[in-house]
Design an enzyme around this catalytic site. Structure first.
Site, mmCIF file in Angstrom:
data_model
loop_
_atom_site.group_PDB
_atom_site.id
_atom_site.type_symbol
_atom_site.label_atom_id
_atom_site.label_comp_id
_atom_site.label_asym_id
_atom_site.label_seq_id
_atom_site.Cartn_x
_atom_site.Cartn_y
_atom_site.Cartn_z
ATOM 1 N N HIS A 29 0.820 -1.214 0.000
ATOM 2 C CA HIS A 29 0.000 0.000 0.000
ATOM 3 C C HIS A 29 0.857 1.268 0.000
ATOM 4 O O HIS A 29 0.384 2.336 -0.369
ATOM 5 C CB HIS A 29 -0.906 -0.014 1.229
ATOM 6 C CG HIS A 29 -2.273 0.546 1.019
ATOM 7 N ND1 HIS A 29 -2.858 0.720 -0.215
ATOM 8 C CD2 HIS A 29 -3.205 0.969 1.921
ATOM 9 C CE1 HIS A 29 -4.075 1.219 -0.069
ATOM 10 N NE2 HIS A 29 -4.304 1.392 1.217
ATOM 11 N N ASN A 77 -6.609 6.844 3.968
ATOM 12 C CA ASN A 77 -8.008 7.212 3.722
ATOM 13 C C ASN A 77 -8.299 8.695 3.907
ATOM 14 O O ASN A 77 -9.362 9.164 3.513
ATOM 15 C CB ASN A 77 -8.934 6.387 4.615
ATOM 16 C CG ASN A 77 -8.850 4.907 4.311
ATOM 17 O OD1 ASN A 77 -8.126 4.474 3.413
ATOM 18 N ND2 ASN A 77 -9.585 4.117 5.050
#
EC number: 3.1.1.29
Length: 193
Positions: free
Chosen positions: A22, A70
């Site tokens: 990620h 996020n």
């Protein structure tokens, strides 16, 4: 097309996330900073780490949001406002499930493709009209395995391939910085012979 002035790498802060798939975006800007000798410093008003890099005669800001993936848009929009940079002068580097490790692709505009850092950025900007560097991390094969996949570390071969894609993207970057984004895309997207 406008020349790039801000390059953002998406990822999650902290040593426990440092080597995860990620964090391919962080990996890109870290490699770029290392290659140019730029030094990172924490900038609390921009909610992240920043560095000023000189690349092919261009001064470019680098940013690693410290907000977790996020909520990346908070840091990105703060940096755009602070440095008076237009979204069209922004490049966001991020991990891409739909590309194999060893692949990197440039694009302009579009949706978030399920990438939550892009989703938050698009939500706060109100549009997706900015440049992206998609760094392939591969797909685990089933949607139920995506979260542990992106939060996990790549195997040795995949990790080397991701590193090669990052290097190829850095090599194509001077063209994009000159405003020749299509030429940069062509260089990066054309397989080496």
């Amino acid at each position: 097309m406008s020349a790039l002035r801000l390059i953002v790498g998406l990822g999650n802060p902290g040593p426990e996330h440092a080597q995860t798939r990620h964090n391919a975006g962080f990996r890109f800007v870290d490699a770029l900073a290392e290659r140019t000798g730029a030094r990172w410093g924490l900038d609390s008003k921009l909610f992240g780490e920043t560095a000023k890099a000189e690349i092919a005669g261009h001064t470019v800001w680098l940013l690693k949001p410290a907000t977790f993936m996020n909520l990346s848009g908070k840091s990105i929009t703060a940096a755009l406002r602070f440095w008076k940079i237009e979204p069209e002068q922004l490049l966001v580097a991020h991990d891409e499930l739909d590309l194999a490790p060893g692949t990197a692709r440039l694009k302009f505009d579009g949706g978030h493709g399920g990438q939550n850092g892009l989703r938050d950025t698009i939500r706060l900007l109100g549009h997706g009209k900015f440049h992206r560097l998609r760094v392939g991390i591969g797909h685990p094969g089933h949607k139920d395995r995506v979260v542990p996949w992106v939060l996990g570390r790549a195997g040795r071969d995949d990790d080397m391939a991701i590193g090669e894609a990052v290097d190829a993207a850095i090599d194509a970057l001077p063209l994009a910085l000159d405003g020749n984004f299509n030429e940069a895309m062509k260089r990066l997207h054309t397989p080496k012979k």
